[in-house]
Scaffold this active site. Structure first.
Site, short mmCIF file in Angstrom:
data_model
loop_
_atom_site.label_atom_id
_atom_site.label_comp_id
_atom_site.label_asym_id
_atom_site.label_seq_id
_atom_site.Cartn_x
_atom_site.Cartn_y
_atom_site.Cartn_z
CB THR A 117 50.70 42.98 43.07
OG1 THR A 117 50.02 41.72 43.15
CG2 THR A 117 49.85 44.04 43.74
CG ASP A 144 47.89 33.96 35.55
OD1 ASP A 144 47.62 34.30 36.72
OD2 ASP A 144 47.46 34.56 34.56
CG LEU A 153 38.21 31.82 36.04
CD1 LEU A 153 37.05 30.85 35.92
CD2 LEU A 153 38.39 32.26 37.49
CD GLU A 182 43.71 40.14 39.88
OE1 GLU A 182 44.65 39.55 39.32
OE2 GLU A 182 42.81 39.55 40.49
N GLY A 218 38.48 33.00 28.77
CA GLY A 218 38.09 34.40 28.76
C GLY A 218 37.40 34.87 30.03
#
Length: 380
Positions: free
Chosen positions: A39, A170, A123, A37, A120
């Site tokens: 990174t 993402d 995800l 997270e 929100g």
């Protein structure tokens, strides 16, 4: 929104509101990040997998740009010259703009969107939307564009046009995800390794919605840039915080003041944890992965200060009731907690954790399980 079939939802919505069927339908998944997270924009590894929940964009050529979503059921005019802050349509406009800048001649079009990815909840509903839109619009323009290029289009749309200071994770997992697998993505080199992810991961929604452009993420990113400047000033020549070695870390933590030293410690230790987690997955060592997830959550809470009380309560409660591991996933400041649960105790753990949460916050968190899904695709 219905989890049953966002494909059917998007196509029927298109038919109902625009009076004819779409010619192109595309979908892309949301994602869960197992570890790694904050990174990705610091040059480190991430370990996400694609959800089995998807966002669908149905499209057809038209005389003007218009879009409708199953969420608000309202037809919006789209102006490629103008992104309206705070509106979901801004993500569509951003994709149109990047495709036009890339030299793809876009016909004006109508778009209908439906999704089973919660918004929100950390995800990556925004990357699911931009990657699906990029696939639908390039299909409409008669272009077959590789998934890696769609990921770059979606990243530039979100980063350059909407103004979210995200990394590439993402969009990359939304485009390149593989069913039944997590993906170790080394962001500095761009290398991707798919690792089998057996079984289910449980998602506990805190009910606290985060907004990526709401300031926290962009503020942390600025802090990381300043931390990197101070690291170089202290004689450690690196391009990214994730390149700092464990050996160099103690001296840097002494030399650099708060809050920058804490941000550095999170990125360096999270980089080590993420690669260890990939080894744990390869060895099918789920208890080992669970321990690393817990360490990662504590680092987010204490060093990156991106957690929230609701997420901390869920993690503590999950561990207390027998989870193998749990942590906040996504950018933070709200969103969802993920957990690895022993199959034989799953129902009991979920019920006890929901009850503990209700006792504190007066509401029951939404809980569901997911397996690793596939990346972007065209739908029939």
């Amino acid at each position: 929104m219905s989890h049953a079939s966002p494909v059917r939802q998007a196509t029927s919505l298109f038919q109902e509101r625009f009076g004819s069927g779409p010619t192109v339908v595309a979908s892309a998944p949301g994602r869960v990040n197992l570890l790694g997270e904050h990174t990705d924009y610091n040059g480190g590894p991430v370990l996400p997998f694609a959800l089995d929940r998807r966002t669908v964009v149905a499209a057809a050529q038209a005389e003007r740009w218009e879009a409708i979503s199953a969420t608000d059921n309202e037809v919006h005019a789209l102006d490629p010259e103008c992104i309206v802050p705070g509106l979901w349509t801004g993500y569509l406009v951003a994709v149109i703009r990047i495709l036009q800048k890339s030299g793809i001649a876009m016909p004006t079009a109508r778009l209908a969107v439906a999704s089973s990815v919660p918004v929100g909840a950390g995800l990556s509903s925004s990357a699911a939307l931009t990657v699906a839109a990029a696939r639908a619009l390039t299909g409409l323009a008669g272009r077959r564009v590789p998934p890696g290029v769609l990921a770059e289009v979606a990243y530039r749309a979100e980063h350059d046009e909407v103004g979210v200071h995200c990394g590439h994770m993402d969009q990359t997992i939304a485009a390149l995800g593989r069913a039944g697998h997590a993906m170790l993505f080394e962001t500095a080199s761009g290398t991707v390794h798919h690792l089998p992810l057996p079984g289910r991961v449980w998602v506990f929604d805190t009910g606290v919605s985060h907004r990526l452009t709401g300031g926290h993420l962009n503020e942390r990113r600025r802090e990381c840039e300043e931390a990197l400047r101070q690291v170089i000033e202290n004689g450690v020549a690196v391009r990214h915080l994730a390149e700092i070695t464990e050996a160099d870390l103690p001296a840097l933590l002494r030399a650099i003041p708060a809050p920058w030293n804490a941000r550095i410690r999170h990125v360096v230790t999270e980089t080590i944890r993420t690669r260890a987690a990939a080894h744990a997955l390869a060895a099918r060592d789920l208890p080992g992965l669970g321990r690393l997830m817990l360490e990662g959550h504590e680092s987010l809470r204490a060093d990156y200060q991106s957690s929230c009380a609701e997420a901390d309560l869920l993690v503590e409660s999950l561990v207390h009731h027998g989870a193998l591991g749990a942590r906040l996933t996504g950018a933070g400041w709200g969103g969802a907690v993920i957990a690895l649960l022993p199959e034989e105790k799953t129902a009991r753990i979920v019920a006890e954790v929901q009850e503990a949460y209700r006792g504190t916050y007066g509401r029951v968190p939404l809980v569901w399980a997911t397996t690793a899904g596939a990346g972007v695709r065209s739908e029939k």
